[in-house]
Design an enzyme around this catalytic site. Structure first.
Site: not given
Length: 378
Positions: A47, A118-119, A238, A241, A296, A298
C-alpha cells in the site's frame, strides 16, 4: 469510471492507502542470503508503494498505518513522507516493533529468489477498528487496500471488513487481492479475499493468483464470472498484458463508457463474460528487461489509479499501469520513480504498432526525460 465523489474529512486527499510497510534490506551482491555480506536499507509495502508512486506523480496521498516506536518506524515515516505522502495518520506502537524483511536479487533466468520476513507481532499487525483513525482512512476520493492486510491478524481482517462494507459516504474502494498463501494461518484466506474483493469498487488480481487462491481457470472471463460485483475488475496476465472489465452495477460511482477497441486489437479482445454485455479492454504489456520483479504489481495499480483519477480512457489506464510497472521492473528496489506525466501520456498515446514496438530497459524513464530520443532497448 470518473471519480468525483466526496471526501469524509475536511483535509481530504485524492487517495488514502492503508496497510503495513516494512524496512527492506536489499543485498549488496547476488547470492544466497547466507552468503550476502551486507545489505542496503530501503522501504517496502504494497500500500505504501502505491502511495509513494501516486505522490511522486503529483497526487495528494495519505498513508494510514501503525509502526513501532523504534528507529525503523522513524525511517519509514521519514522515507515515505519524503515522497510527499501525508503520514500524519500513522500511529506509533511502543509495545510492538516495525516489521522488516530481507531478500535476494532474483535470478533473471528462473526468477528464483529468497525472502525472509520478520513481521510476526509487528505494530501493523495490531491494526484494528478500535485503534485506527477511520475518519482518516475514509478521507480520500479513493481508499486503496490490499489482501495482505487481511492476513496479518484477526483485528486487521475485521478492519478490512469495516472499510469495505457499504455505507453512506464511503470512498471508492480499490482492492489489490495480493494473495500471499504463506501469510495465512488457516485455510480460510481465499474465502476472505473473495469476500473483500466482492465488496470493492476497483479490484486488481493476477490471473495466476486467481487460479492459486480460488481455483479459477479459463482466463479473464472466468475471473469476471466469479467476481461480477466490482465496478472495475483488472485481471493482470503477467508478461502478456492485462484485461479490464467494467460494469454499471454495484456502486453509485459514475462510469465512463469504454470506447470501441481498434480493429487491430479485436483479435486480442476476450469475449464478454457469460450472461453479460459489458465491454472489455485488453492491452499487451511492453517488453521489459527485468531487473527485479518485486513491487511491479503495486506500480501497475498506482499507474492505473493515477490515470483513473485523471479521467483517462480505459485503454490508457491500462497502458499507464504497464508503464509504471515497467519503471519498477527495470529498477532494483520495490519502489521506482514513475515516468513523468508527459512521458507516460506520450507513450500511452502511441498507436497499436508503436506500442508493440516498445522495448524498455534500465534507465528508460530518465533517457526519455533527458531528451526526445528512442526508448533504450535491452
Amino acid at each position: 469510471m470518473t471519480i468525483t465523489g466526496p471526501c469524509n474529512a475536511p483535509d481530504g486527499v485524492d487517495v488514502v492507502a492503508l496497510g503495513e510497510s516494512m524496512v527492506t534490506f536489499l543485498p549488496s551482491r547476488p547470492g544466497r542470503l547466507a552468503d550476502v555480506p551486507s545489505f542496503e536499507r530501503a522501504i517496502g509495502g504494497a500500500e505504501s508503494n502505491v502511495a509513494c508512486g501516486l505522490a511522486a506523480a503529483g497526487h495528494t496521498v495519505r498513508w494510514v498505518s501503525r509502526v513501532g516506536a523504534d528507529g525503523f518506524g522513524d525511517h519509514l515515516i521519514e522515507a515515505i513522507g519524503a515522497y510527499g505522502v501525508d503520514v500524519s495518520a500513522v500511529r506509533r506502537d511502543p509495545a510492538r516493533p516495525t516489521g522488516v524483511y530481507f531478500r535476494t536479487a532474483g535470478d533473471r533466468a528462473t526468477d528464483a529468489h529468497e525472502v525472509a520476513y520478520y513481521r510476526a507481532g509487528s505494530a501493523a499487525s495490531a491494526m484494528s477498528v478500535a485503534n485506527m483513525d477511520l475518519a482518516a482512512a475514509r478521507s480520500g476520493r479513493v481508499l486503496h487496500l490490499s489482501g495482505i492486510t487481511a492476513a496479518l491478524s484477526d483485528g486487521c481482517r475485521e478492519l478490512m471488513r469495516e472499510l469495505t462494507a457499504p455505507g453512506e459516504g464511503r470512498p471508492l474502494v480499490s482492492f489489490d487481492v495480493n494473495h500471499r498463501s504463506g501469510l495465512w494461518r488457516d485455510a480460510g484466506g481465499p474465502r476472505v479475499l473473495l469476500e473483500l474483493a466482492r465488496g470493492a469498487d476497483v479490484v486488481f488480481v493476477g490471473e495466476d493468483e486467481a487460479e492459486e487462491a480460488w481455483g479459477i481457470t479459463g482466463g479473464p472471463d472466468a475471473v469476471r464470472a466469479a467476481l461480477p460485483e466490482p465496478r472495475v475488475l483488472v485481471v493482470k496476465q503477467g508478461g502478456a498484458g492485462a484485461t479490464a472489465f467494467v460494469s454499471a452495477a454495484g456502486s453509485s460511482w459514475p462510469v465512463a463508457q469504454f470506447p470501441a477497441l481498434p480493429e487491430s486489437a479485436q483479435s486480442r479482445r476476450p469475449a464478454t463474460a457469460p450472461g453479460t454485455a459489458e465491454p472489455t479492454a485488453y492491452v499487451p504489456a511492453p517488453r521489459v528487461q527485468v531487473v527485479a520483479a518485486t513491487g511491479a504489481g503495486d506500480a501497475f495499480a498506482a499507474g492505473f489509479l493515477s490515470a483513473t483519477l485523471r479521467g483517462l480512457p480505459p485503454r490508457d489506464r491500462l497502458r499507464h499501469g504497464h508503464l509504471w510497472a515497467a519503471a519498477t521492473l527495470t529498477a532494483p528496489g520495490d519502489l521506482a520513480a514513475p515516468p513523468t506525466r508527459d512521458t507516460a501520456d506520450r507513450l500511452a498515446a502511441l498507436d497499436d504498432a508503436g506500442w508493440e514496438k516498445l522495448r524498455l530497459g534500465p534507465g528508460w524513464t530518465q533517457a526519455i526525460e533527458r531528451a526526445d530520443e528512442e526508448v533504450p532497448t535491452p
